[in-house]
Design a protein around this motif. Structure first.
Motif, PDB file in Angstrom:
ATOM      1  N   MET A 379       4.666  -2.028  -1.099  1.00  0.00           N
ATOM      2  CA  MET A 379       3.482  -1.767  -1.913  1.00  0.00           C
ATOM      3  C   MET A 379       2.457  -2.869  -1.706  1.00  0.00           C
ATOM      4  O   MET A 379       1.251  -2.602  -1.645  1.00  0.00           O
ATOM      5  N   LEU A 380       2.938  -4.099  -1.592  1.00  0.00           N
ATOM      6  CA  LEU A 380       2.046  -5.226  -1.330  1.00  0.00           C
ATOM      7  C   LEU A 380       1.264  -4.996  -0.045  1.00  0.00           C
ATOM      8  O   LEU A 380       0.047  -5.179   0.021  1.00  0.00           O
ATOM      9  N   ILE A 381       1.959  -4.546   0.990  1.00  0.00           N
ATOM     10  CA  ILE A 381       1.290  -4.283   2.271  1.00  0.00           C
ATOM     11  C   ILE A 381       0.216  -3.215   2.087  1.00  0.00           C
ATOM     12  O   ILE A 381      -0.922  -3.370   2.543  1.00  0.00           O
ATOM     13  N   PHE A 382       0.567  -2.130   1.391  1.00  0.00           N
ATOM     14  CA  PHE A 382      -0.408  -1.045   1.231  1.00  0.00           C
ATOM     15  C   PHE A 382      -1.601  -1.494   0.391  1.00  0.00           C
ATOM     16  O   PHE A 382      -2.744  -1.153   0.675  1.00  0.00           O
ATOM     17  N   MET A 383      -1.318  -2.265  -0.664  1.00  0.00           N
ATOM     18  CA  MET A 383      -2.412  -2.721  -1.514  1.00  0.00           C
ATOM     19  C   MET A 383      -3.323  -3.680  -0.749  1.00  0.00           C
ATOM     20  O   MET A 383      -4.539  -3.612  -0.850  1.00  0.00           O
ATOM     21  N   PHE A 384      -2.722  -4.580   0.026  1.00  0.00           N
ATOM     22  CA  PHE A 384      -3.531  -5.488   0.843  1.00  0.00           C
ATOM     23  C   PHE A 384      -4.383  -4.696   1.812  1.00  0.00           C
ATOM     24  O   PHE A 384      -5.549  -5.000   2.048  1.00  0.00           O
ATOM     25  N   SER A 385      -3.776  -3.653   2.371  1.00  0.00           N
ATOM     26  CA  SER A 385      -4.503  -2.863   3.356  1.00  0.00           C
ATOM     27  C   SER A 385      -5.650  -2.107   2.685  1.00  0.00           C
ATOM     28  O   SER A 385      -6.772  -2.093   3.190  1.00  0.00           O
ATOM     29  N   LEU A 386      -5.381  -1.498   1.547  1.00  0.00           N
ATOM     30  CA  LEU A 386      -6.445  -0.780   0.843  1.00  0.00           C
ATOM     31  C   LEU A 386      -7.556  -1.736   0.440  1.00  0.00           C
ATOM     32  O   LEU A 386      -8.735  -1.386   0.460  1.00  0.00           O
ATOM     33  N   ALA A 387      -7.178  -2.961   0.092  1.00  0.00           N
ATOM     34  CA  ALA A 387      -8.190  -3.939  -0.288  1.00  0.00           C
ATOM     35  C   ALA A 387      -8.914  -4.493   0.936  1.00  0.00           C
ATOM     36  O   ALA A 387      -9.975  -5.090   0.812  1.00  0.00           O
ATOM     37  N   GLY A 388      -8.332  -4.300   2.104  1.00  0.00           N
ATOM     38  CA  GLY A 388      -8.992  -4.758   3.329  1.00  0.00           C
ATOM     39  C   GLY A 388      -8.734  -6.212   3.657  1.00  0.00           C
ATOM     40  O   GLY A 388      -9.632  -6.945   4.061  1.00  0.00           O
ATOM     41  N   ILE A 389      -7.489  -6.647   3.471  1.00  0.00           N
ATOM     42  CA  ILE A 389      -7.153  -8.041   3.733  1.00  0.00           C
ATOM     43  C   ILE A 389      -6.409  -8.123   5.067  1.00  0.00           C
ATOM     44  O   ILE A 389      -5.433  -7.391   5.265  1.00  0.00           O
ATOM     45  N   PRO A 390      -6.855  -8.972   6.004  1.00  0.00           N
ATOM     46  CA  PRO A 390      -6.107  -9.101   7.251  1.00  0.00           C
ATOM     47  C   PRO A 390      -4.740  -9.699   6.981  1.00  0.00           C
ATOM     48  O   PRO A 390      -4.588 -10.404   5.993  1.00  0.00           O
ATOM     49  N   PRO A 391      -3.740  -9.469   7.802  1.00  0.00           N
ATOM     50  CA  PRO A 391      -3.779  -8.753   9.076  1.00  0.00           C
ATOM     51  C   PRO A 391      -3.423  -7.281   8.941  1.00  0.00           C
ATOM     52  O   PRO A 391      -2.816  -6.739   9.849  1.00  0.00           O
ATOM     53  N   THR A 392      -3.770  -6.632   7.862  1.00  0.00           N
ATOM     54  CA  THR A 392      -3.413  -5.226   7.718  1.00  0.00           C
ATOM     55  C   THR A 392      -4.503  -4.357   8.351  1.00  0.00           C
ATOM     56  O   THR A 392      -5.603  -4.821   8.633  1.00  0.00           O
ATOM     57  N   ALA A 393      -4.149  -3.080   8.534  1.00  0.00           N
ATOM     58  CA  ALA A 393      -5.063  -2.175   9.215  1.00  0.00           C
ATOM     59  C   ALA A 393      -6.336  -1.945   8.398  1.00  0.00           C
ATOM     60  O   ALA A 393      -7.407  -1.748   8.975  1.00  0.00           O
ATOM     61  N   GLY A 394      -6.212  -1.987   7.064  1.00  0.00           N
ATOM     62  CA  GLY A 394      -7.381  -1.743   6.224  1.00  0.00           C
ATOM     63  C   GLY A 394      -8.533  -2.674   6.553  1.00  0.00           C
ATOM     64  O   GLY A 394      -9.699  -2.281   6.530  1.00  0.00           O
TER      65      GLY A 394
END
Lengths: 484, 644
Positions: A379-394
């Motif tokens: 969930m942390l990964i998805f939330m970071f990604s939705l928030a647009g925090i690197p290194p996630t795809a978002g």
């Protein structure tokens, strides 16, 4: 148009993927009568999707751009890429549905058939080269999703959501048809290429009737992708629908809406770019504002993710506003990334739903990291990604959209978007804070199933891989779209 | 290529596994994952270093992360001579510290968490040293800061530990801010962040100026000073040194890791890495040298009077880091890196040795287990710890033919040759060496000699630490003695200074113009101060134990100033911390309540007010939704016709 209608083998070949899905959907409805275990029905759905995916894969290389059915249906990289998004959306949705629909006591075979029908509607939308075909595809998708929304027949909020969605959807269809007829009245055609041709040869880009036609169509598409102020249905419907359908709707119809938006605005109304950009900019700002700000005060995670998906529609729109093929590429890239991260987040929401426990409140996430560290980390990964925090795809998705927006000279708009993006980080990270820094109020039991685990593994790995190695996807998108 | 990528990736893997599965599944078996991972990194690093020794330089772009027009960020690895030295330091010392931690942290509640963070720390540091561009280095740089926060505040239930973690993080933010600006300025200037491209183009911007607040500033000097700002934060140079002594609040293996192998060496490494840039700016070089020289003596004076065993060693680190910057500042980059390398061994040994002492006292249930005033006479209880301590001390004080002697002497000799400023800084350095010898031997005498001054009951329970702790100590002792033999100066050994010539392709090799006679003079004076400090300490603490007390009363004000670390912490507290806190109490709190919470709570409540109207619509009255849509359409149409 006075040609006799002839259907060749070429025409049929081009719609094999759509046909596959529809046929498998029909087979599923029959299977449902004899098969007791709905898992098998679901697996048949996945198998059908894989078959269709294979069909699309075979068609990918056949030709650059192919018009079939008397120029009403087009097969190009753009359409094919969107179809890939729909397939992924469909497979992931089925994966996260199986156990969940049992818990909701709504595990019907029709459920999977309708998912397939809705997806084939989206595919027709993406491939539509004519406004009438577009409308057909849109209604096929819409009618299927109305039913899916109300599938939990014993739950009032599901019924309510379906009714709301249906009426408002009908309302928006009226706008679409009105827009189509106005455009037809001015240009004498419903074919996208011919509309573009007529606008430039007749010099009617500044005609007020054309404005109206354009605006009405934009309104209808805005409804489908939930742009403010046409988003009103979204929170209610997203909350009321079965969560798996919420995941499905937050990606599929949105992507389909953007697919036709990109094709119509840049294809048919390319000469009226100045006009539609004028309309889209305030819509984008309003959408990002509505989505980001109202999400702050939500206590139900499905509603929060509904507003989040509204905000994301705003970001995706920015790439279209940029008005270049590169901008469109950035938007489509974003959509693909959004598919993975959003379905991933919904998958975790579904995991929290267990017998007799709703698990939809933000408070239910308190202390999740202690009891279920892996689920919390995902969930942390998805939330970071939705928030647009690197290194996630978002981060990559937002980065390219903003980059193209700035490249097209809309720097102030990009700054506004970044501000809203920063605001939205608050409610995503709040979930993280709840999971990692608060103590649990009650014991949470996670509902697990093999397909669910596969879906979570795929989405989380893709979110990280696309964040760390983004150029592969981007290359793929560029390759698909530049022909367009 | 995979081989090189695995060097940082193995510790990362260990972090991921431990943090995800540590609490429920791995628990106190965390070292079975972490230790093999770091040993794997070490083996791979050794093989990479052998390739570098054979003359190969590895510079590969693993892949492009973001490509957009002219903006290209790639993830790449550079293993040249400088990186090779760093790799050896980080992975070898890291491995020993990991093994040591198995014994030291045994039974701790957060055992898996400790190894997870430790692994992440090593990963960050390896990323930092292996990067081939500034962005990846920045990534490692920030990650190192974050990990230090986790680890210093590891025992977060202890308030002082939590505070120390925060302090380290916040003080580093100041430096990092400068570093970040430096990196941005590099990108704006060169249009690239890749080392080779930036360093290759550096010559072209010499003499360029930019206008800053109305002043003309030399561009390359500005870049260097901003970068150095980051280095001062990470490497704890005055005035950013305040976080490092407090960092010992963390578990002792963490102190060892921070002080020896990772974190503080990052600043020295970065300046050495950017030596091409620094060499173009005499102003920046002088700044580095003066800050380094001043910090060396400044921190050494504080260490003279501290009673906490770890605090003495901590200030000694600050002082030794000062030496390294002194070397960098006079252009003797390889001497600085050489000292970094030898220092890592004897400093890790000192910290782990003190950890062994603390561990023993802790298990003997002695209160105030870090206070040297309650120790004494531990020699007979802990012979191994005692002897490795002696070796480390001989090395750090610069007794001939041990590691520390060669590296420190190289620095002092290179400084001596660097003009008038160099002569002055050499004097400071030599004086600091005298103080180093004194406080190091003071530590030995207070801890291991004389009679035990704590509870006599406890004394009977003190015994030597287990093998898992003493074996890393003995291995480090070998390093403390012999690591410096790669840098024996040519005056002693023909074809000496191997490490200097090894590093020369990256760092250059200063050709001194001093004579042999001068070099012998510098060496002789180094030996003299090392022995003088030893003798003074011997007189004060063994021969004449009453003397410190007399001196103390005679120089009470001086002692007080030194003991309170020149009141720098108090000064920061009064001038920065308290005003900020007060301001935050009043203004920011008001701002927080009215504006921030206004956004967080207010906007929703504003929207709550607004949405009360909307809620009415949402009671199920579809017609209102449709009405909003219709009004929306009207607005859009009106807007469009109005705008056109």
């Amino acid at each position: 148009m006075d040609l006799p209608i002839t259907i060749t083998l070429m025409d049929i070949r081009a719609i094999v993927p759509e046909l596959t899905l529809i046929c498998v959907g029909l087979i599923i409805m029959l299977l449902d009568l004899v098969v007791k275990k709905k898992d098998l029905v679901a697996l048949a759905g996945i198998a059908g999707t894989v078959l269709a995916l294979f069909g699309t894969y075979k068609l990918y290389g056949v030709t650059d751009t192919q018009f079939v059915f008397s120029n009403m249906f087009v097969l190009d990289g753009y359409a094919n890429f969107f179809k890939v998004i729909f397939y992924i959306n469909l497979i992931l949705t089925i994966c996260i549905s199986i156990k969940y629909m049992e818990i909701e006591k709504s595990s019907f075979g029709e459920y999977y058939a309708l998912l397939l029908f809705a997806t084939s509607g989206m595919m027709i939308m993406a491939s539509a080269a004519d406004l009438i075909v577009l409308y057909l595809g849109l209604e096929l998708m819409a009618l299927s999703t109305y039913i899916l929304t109300g599938l939990m027949r014993k739950q009032p909020r599901s019924n309510e959501a379906a009714i709301k969605y249906f009426f408002l959807g009908a309302f928006s269809s009226a706008f679409l048809l009105y827009g189509i007829s106005l455009t037809y009245g001015m240009t004498g055609t419903t074919n996208i290429k011919e509309i573009a041709f007529a606008i430039s040869t007749l010099g009617i880009a500044d005609n007020p009737i054309m404005y109206l036609g354009l605006i009405f169509m934009i309104v209808a598409f805005s409804f489908k992708v939930a742009l403010a102020p046409f988003h009103m249905w979204a929170p209610d419907v997203y909350e009321g629908a079965p969560t798996s359908i919420t995941a499905f709707m937050s990606v599929g119809p949105k992507a389909a809406g953007f697919a036709v938006m990109g094709r119509i605005l840049m294809g048919a109304f390319g000469d009226m770019q100045a006009q539609w950009v004028t309309v889209l900019i305030p819509l984008a700002v309003l959408t990002m504002a509505t989505g980001s700000i109202i999400a702050l005060s939500q206590t139900n995670i499905k509603r929060m993710l509904a507003y989040s998906s509204i905000a994301h529609a705003g970001y995706i729109l920015l790439g279209i506003i940029a008005g270049t093929p590169e901008g469109l590429t950035a938007s489509v890239n974003y959509l693909m990334i959004y598919t993975f991260m959003n379905i991933g987040a919904f998958a975790i929401v579904i995991m929290l739903r267990s017998k007799g426990f709703q698990g939809e409140n933000l408070d239910d996430y308190k202390g999740l990291a202690k009891s279920h560290p892996v689920a919390a980390a995902l969930m942390l990964i998805f939330m970071f990604s939705l928030a647009g925090i690197p290194p996630t795809a978002g981060f990559i998705g937002k980065f390219y959209v903003f980059m193209e927006l700035i490249g097209s000279g809309y720097t102030p708009l990009a700054i506004i978007a970044i501000i809203f993006s920063a605001i939205s980080a608050f409610f995503y990270l709040r979930i993280v804070v709840y999971m990692y820094m608060k103590d649990a109020e009650q014991e949470i039991v996670l509902t697990q199933s093999p397909t669910m685990n596969i879906a979570l593994a795929v989405t989380s790995v893709m979110v990280l891989v696309l964040g760390i190695f983004p150029s592969f996807l981007l290359y793929f998108v560029r390759y698909s779209i530049m022909g367009y | 290529m995979l081989k090189y990528i695995l060097i940082p990736l193995l510790p990362l893997l260990s972090f991921i596994i431990n943090i995800l599965f540590g609490r429920n599944y791995i628990k106190n078996r965390a070292h079975w994952i972490a230790v093999p991972a770091i040993l794997g990194s070490f083996v791979l690093a050794v093989s990479a270093c052998i390739e570098v020794l054979n003359g190969k330089v590895i510079d590969i772009n693993v892949y492009s992360w973001i490509v957009s027009g002219s903006f290209n960020v790639s993830v790449g690895i550079l293993i040249d001579q400088l990186t090779a030295v760093m790799l050896m330091v980080v992975t070898s010392i890291g491995s020993l510290i990991f093994i040591y931690s198995v014994g030291y942290m045994h039974g701790d509640k957060g055992y898996y968490r400790f190894f997870a963070y430790l692994s992440l720390f090593i990963f960050s540091m390896l990323t930092l040293v292996m990067a081939n561009n500034f962005l990846i280095m920045y990534l490692g740089w920030e990650a190192v800061g974050l990990c230090s926060y986790f680890l210093i505040g590891f025992w977060f239930h202890k308030k002082s530990a939590g505070d120390a973690g925060k302090k380290a993080f916040i003080v580093n933010r100041f430096g990092d801010f400068g570093f970040g600006l430096g990196v941005i300025l590099i990108f704006l200037t060169f249009g690239s962040l890749n080392y080779m491209e930036v360093f290759g183009a550096a010559g072209g911007i010499v003499g360029q100026t930019i206008t800053l607040l109305g002043y003309k500033v030399d561009l390359i000097t500005l870049i260097c000073l901003l970068l150095f700002c980051g280095a001062m934060g990470k490497s704890a140079q005055f005035p950013f040194h305040v976080w490092l002594p407090d960092a010992m609040e963390g578990p002792t293996p963490v102190s060892a890791l921070i002080h020896a192998a990772t974190m503080v060496t990052a600043g020295v490494f970065m300046v050495a890495r950017c030596n091409t840039l620094f060499s173009y700016s005499q102003t920046a070089m002088n700044t580095v040298a003066i800050v380094g020289g001043f910090t060396a003596i400044f921190a050494a004076t504080i260490a003279l009077v501290q009673n906490d065993i770890k605090r003495v060693i901590a200030y000694s680190t600050v002082s030794q880091l000062g030496y390294m910057f002194l070397a960098l500042g006079v252009g003797a980059y390889s001497a600085g890196v050489f000292h970094l390398y030898t220092h890592a061994f004897f400093k890790a040994l000192l910290f782990l040795g003190s950890g062994s002492v603390i561990h023993a006292l802790h298990h003997a249930k002695q209160d105030d287990e870090q206070n040297m005033q309650v120790m004494g006479g531990l020699k007979k209880h802990m012979p191994i710890t005692y002897w490795v301590f002696i070796l480390a001390t001989l090395s750090i004080t610069g007794i001939p033919f041990l590691s520390g002697f060669f590296s420190k002497d190289e620095i002092l000799w290179q400084t001596f040759q660097a003009g008038d400023l160099g002569k002055f800084l050499w004097f400071l350095g030599a004086l600091a060496a005298l103080l180093t010898a004194f406080y190091s031997w003071r530590l030995i005498y207070l801890t291991f000699h004389g009679e035990y001054r704590g509870d006599t009951e406890c004394e009977s329970r003190i015994h030597e630490s287990p093998l898992v702790i003493t074996i890393p100590l003995m291995l480090l002792a070998v390093g403390a003695v012999a690591a410096g033999w790669v840098g024996i100066p040519p005056v002693f050994l023909e074809h000496g200074d191997k490490i200097g010539y090894f590093l020369a392709p990256v760092l250059g090799h200063p050709e001194g113009h001093g004579t042999h006679a001068q070099e012998y003079f510098v060496i002789a004076s180094s030996i003299f101060v090392a022995i003088a400090g030893w003798v003074i300490a011997y007189i004060m603490y063994i021969k004449n134990p009453g003397l410190p007390e007399k001196l103390f009363s005679a120089f009470r004000p001086v002692h007080k100033v030194l003991f309170n670390k020149y009141y720098i912490d108090e000064f920061y507290d009064k001038t920065i911390v308290q005003p900020v806190l007060k301001a935050s109490d009043k203004i920011i709190l008001a701002f927080d309540v009215n504006v921030i919470e206004g956004v967080v709570n207010g906007v929703p409540s504003l929207i709550g007010v607004f949405s009360k109207g909307l809620r009415k619509i949402q009671t199920g009255l579809l017609s209102n939704y449709a009405a909003v849509m219709a009004i929306g359409v009207l607005c859009v149409v009106g807007y469009m016709f109005f705008m056109r």
